[in-house]
Scaffold this motif. Sequence first.
Motif, PDB file in Angstrom:
ATOM      1  N   LEU A 113      -2.119  19.725  -3.322  1.00 58.81           N
ATOM      2  CA  LEU A 113      -2.447  19.222  -1.989  1.00 58.81           C
ATOM      3  C   LEU A 113      -3.645  18.266  -2.053  1.00 58.81           C
ATOM      4  O   LEU A 113      -3.642  17.203  -1.429  1.00 58.81           O
ATOM      5  CB  LEU A 113      -2.737  20.409  -1.067  1.00 58.81           C
ATOM      6  N   PHE A 114      -4.630  18.638  -2.835  1.00 62.33           N
ATOM      7  CA  PHE A 114      -5.824  17.810  -2.989  1.00 62.33           C
ATOM      8  C   PHE A 114      -5.476  16.469  -3.644  1.00 62.33           C
ATOM      9  O   PHE A 114      -5.950  15.420  -3.211  1.00 62.33           O
ATOM     10  CB  PHE A 114      -6.863  18.571  -3.821  1.00 62.33           C
ATOM     11  N   VAL A 115      -4.632  16.495  -4.678  1.00 61.21           N
ATOM     12  CA  VAL A 115      -4.221  15.260  -5.352  1.00 61.21           C
ATOM     13  C   VAL A 115      -3.429  14.371  -4.388  1.00 61.21           C
ATOM     14  O   VAL A 115      -3.624  13.150  -4.359  1.00 61.21           O
ATOM     15  CB  VAL A 115      -3.417  15.565  -6.636  1.00 61.21           C
ATOM     16  N   LEU A 116      -2.551  14.969  -3.597  1.00 59.30           N
ATOM     17  CA  LEU A 116      -1.801  14.188  -2.597  1.00 59.30           C
ATOM     18  C   LEU A 116      -2.752  13.525  -1.602  1.00 59.30           C
ATOM     19  O   LEU A 116      -2.563  12.354  -1.233  1.00 59.30           O
ATOM     20  CB  LEU A 116      -0.786  15.062  -1.875  1.00 59.30           C
ATOM     21  N   ALA A 117      -3.770  14.260  -1.180  1.00 54.95           N
ATOM     22  CA  ALA A 117      -4.762  13.677  -0.276  1.00 54.95           C
ATOM     23  C   ALA A 117      -5.494  12.521  -0.954  1.00 54.95           C
ATOM     24  O   ALA A 117      -5.753  11.484  -0.335  1.00 54.95           O
ATOM     25  CB  ALA A 117      -5.745  14.750   0.187  1.00 54.95           C
ATOM     26  N   ALA A 118      -5.803  12.674  -2.240  1.00 55.77           N
ATOM     27  CA  ALA A 118      -6.484  11.609  -2.983  1.00 55.77           C
ATOM     28  C   ALA A 118      -5.598  10.374  -3.107  1.00 55.77           C
ATOM     29  O   ALA A 118      -6.070   9.247  -2.986  1.00 55.77           O
ATOM     30  CB  ALA A 118      -6.901  12.111  -4.359  1.00 55.77           C
ATOM     31  N   ILE A 119      -4.315  10.600  -3.322  1.00 56.67           N
ATOM     32  CA  ILE A 119      -3.382   9.470  -3.433  1.00 56.67           C
ATOM     33  C   ILE A 119      -3.309   8.709  -2.113  1.00 56.67           C
ATOM     34  O   ILE A 119      -3.256   7.477  -2.106  1.00 56.67           O
ATOM     35  CB  ILE A 119      -1.985   9.952  -3.881  1.00 56.67           C
ATOM     36  N   THR A 120      -3.349   9.433  -0.997  1.00 52.71           N
ATOM     37  CA  THR A 120      -3.303   8.740   0.297  1.00 52.71           C
ATOM     38  C   THR A 120      -4.539   7.870   0.498  1.00 52.71           C
ATOM     39  O   THR A 120      -4.493   6.907   1.255  1.00 52.71           O
ATOM     40  CB  THR A 120      -3.164   9.721   1.484  1.00 52.71           C
ATOM     41  N   ASP A 121      -5.639   8.197  -0.210  1.00 51.73           N
ATOM     42  CA  ASP A 121      -6.830   7.359  -0.127  1.00 51.73           C
ATOM     43  C   ASP A 121      -6.520   5.955  -0.644  1.00 51.73           C
ATOM     44  O   ASP A 121      -6.975   4.959  -0.086  1.00 51.73           O
ATOM     45  CB  ASP A 121      -7.969   7.986  -0.925  1.00 51.73           C
ATOM     46  N   PHE A 122      -5.730   5.867  -1.693  1.00 51.54           N
ATOM     47  CA  PHE A 122      -5.348   4.562  -2.220  1.00 51.54           C
ATOM     48  C   PHE A 122      -4.316   3.887  -1.319  1.00 51.54           C
ATOM     49  O   PHE A 122      -4.332   2.674  -1.143  1.00 51.54           O
ATOM     50  CB  PHE A 122      -4.823   4.706  -3.654  1.00 51.54           C
ATOM     51  N   LEU A 123      -3.418   4.688  -0.737  1.00 51.37           N
ATOM     52  CA  LEU A 123      -2.376   4.132   0.119  1.00 51.37           C
ATOM     53  C   LEU A 123      -2.939   3.505   1.389  1.00 51.37           C
ATOM     54  O   LEU A 123      -2.504   2.424   1.789  1.00 51.37           O
ATOM     55  CB  LEU A 123      -1.351   5.208   0.494  1.00 51.37           C
ATOM     56  N   ASP A 124      -3.880   4.184   2.037  1.00 54.72           N
ATOM     57  CA  ASP A 124      -4.393   3.620   3.287  1.00 54.72           C
ATOM     58  C   ASP A 124      -5.090   2.291   3.048  1.00 54.72           C
ATOM     59  O   ASP A 124      -4.903   1.336   3.802  1.00 54.72           O
ATOM     60  CB  ASP A 124      -5.269   4.612   4.065  1.00 54.72           C
ATOM     61  N   GLY A 125      -5.854   2.197   1.945  1.00 57.02           N
ATOM     62  CA  GLY A 125      -6.505   0.926   1.624  1.00 57.02           C
ATOM     63  C   GLY A 125      -5.506  -0.161   1.276  1.00 57.02           C
ATOM     64  O   GLY A 125      -5.650  -1.322   1.681  1.00 57.02           O
ATOM     65  N   TYR A 126      -4.467   0.213   0.539  1.00 60.11           N
ATOM     66  CA  TYR A 126      -3.422  -0.739   0.162  1.00 60.11           C
ATOM     67  C   TYR A 126      -2.744  -1.310   1.411  1.00 60.11           C
ATOM     68  O   TYR A 126      -2.616  -2.529   1.561  1.00 60.11           O
ATOM     69  CB  TYR A 126      -2.399  -0.057  -0.746  1.00 60.11           C
ATOM     70  N   PHE A 127      -2.315  -0.428   2.312  1.00 56.87           N
ATOM     71  CA  PHE A 127      -1.635  -0.888   3.528  1.00 56.87           C
ATOM     72  C   PHE A 127      -2.570  -1.681   4.432  1.00 56.87           C
ATOM     73  O   PHE A 127      -2.148  -2.642   5.077  1.00 56.87           O
ATOM     74  CB  PHE A 127      -1.010   0.277   4.296  1.00 56.87           C
ATOM     75  N   ALA A 128      -3.825  -1.279   4.497  1.00 56.32           N
ATOM     76  CA  ALA A 128      -4.779  -2.005   5.337  1.00 56.32           C
ATOM     77  C   ALA A 128      -4.920  -3.447   4.860  1.00 56.32           C
ATOM     78  O   ALA A 128      -4.914  -4.377   5.667  1.00 56.32           O
ATOM     79  CB  ALA A 128      -6.136  -1.297   5.325  1.00 56.32           C
ATOM     80  N   LYS A 132      -2.757  -5.123   2.660  1.00 54.88           N
ATOM     81  CA  LYS A 132      -1.459  -5.804   2.592  1.00 54.88           C
ATOM     82  C   LYS A 132      -0.962  -6.228   3.975  1.00 54.88           C
ATOM     83  O   LYS A 132      -0.398  -7.305   4.128  1.00 54.88           O
ATOM     84  CB  LYS A 132      -0.427  -4.905   1.931  1.00 54.88           C
ATOM     85  N   CYS A 133      -1.157  -5.373   4.957  1.00 56.76           N
ATOM     86  CA  CYS A 133      -0.655  -5.644   6.310  1.00 56.76           C
ATOM     87  C   CYS A 133      -1.728  -6.230   7.225  1.00 56.76           C
ATOM     88  O   CYS A 133      -1.530  -6.317   8.438  1.00 56.76           O
ATOM     89  CB  CYS A 133      -0.096  -4.364   6.922  1.00 56.76           C
ATOM     90  N   ASN A 134      -2.872  -6.591   6.635  1.00 56.85           N
ATOM     91  CA  ASN A 134      -3.979  -7.157   7.400  1.00 56.85           C
ATOM     92  C   ASN A 134      -4.349  -6.257   8.588  1.00 56.85           C
ATOM     93  O   ASN A 134      -4.452  -6.714   9.720  1.00 56.85           O
ATOM     94  CB  ASN A 134      -3.660  -8.591   7.862  1.00 56.85           C
ATOM     95  N   MET A 135      -4.522  -4.963   8.295  1.00 64.97           N
ATOM     96  CA  MET A 135      -4.874  -3.986   9.325  1.00 64.97           C
ATOM     97  C   MET A 135      -6.245  -3.368   9.059  1.00 64.97           C
ATOM     98  O   MET A 135      -6.479  -2.207   9.362  1.00 64.97           O
ATOM     99  CB  MET A 135      -3.818  -2.876   9.376  1.00 64.97           C
ATOM    100  N   ILE A 136      -7.152  -4.148   8.511  1.00 60.23           N
ATOM    101  CA  ILE A 136      -8.503  -3.653   8.257  1.00 60.23           C
ATOM    102  C   ILE A 136      -9.225  -3.624   9.598  1.00 60.23           C
ATOM    103  O   ILE A 136      -9.309  -4.635  10.287  1.00 60.23           O
ATOM    104  CB  ILE A 136      -9.235  -4.543   7.241  1.00 60.23           C
TER     105      ILE A 136
END
Length: 186
Positions: A43-58, A60-64
């Motif tokens: 669960l902790f690793v999945l949460a850590a992976i989402t840390d990279f995903l949110d930044g990537y989408f922000a 890539k999709c210009n949602m900063i």
Amino acid sequence: MINKSEIFNLPNTITLARISVVPFLFFLLSSPGPFWSRVLAVLFVLAAITDFLDGYFARKCNMITTMGKFLDPLADKLIVNTAMILMIPIGRIDAWIVVIIIMRDLIVDGIRSIASSEGIYIQASILGKQKTLAQIFAVTALMIHYPFLGLDAHFVGTVILYVAFLLTIYSGLDYFVKFYQGAGKI
């Protein structure tokens, strides 16, 4: 005024989902047997992976957004620091190292806040990112705690935690130097 689309865009929603892991830390670390320790680590690793995903989408999709800039580091600190604090009473981590890591985070956040109020932007450094990554690896191994894949997970986690500790101190000094250099330009 902040609109709803700035708060509930995809990257911020991912970050909010990551924050929702914190209550599970309390529950799962209260019964730290081998099975639940591994579930918690996943669960902790999945949460850590989402840390990279949110930044990537922000990016890539210009949602900063301002909200995202606030929530992302908050989520990192909440998850990692909560996990470290909860592992103190079950003997997986020493209190002194957690205190110093949290103090460094508070000091760096304060320095960055003061700098920002003076028009100085001190962005996250590569050292700070390396510190966070080392903390994630250390906390994951310390959560597993029991022998795993032929390794003593607790020993591995402790070694990585000391590396994270050194990066914590070094990156904290780096932020202080950047602040001091920036303050001379005011």
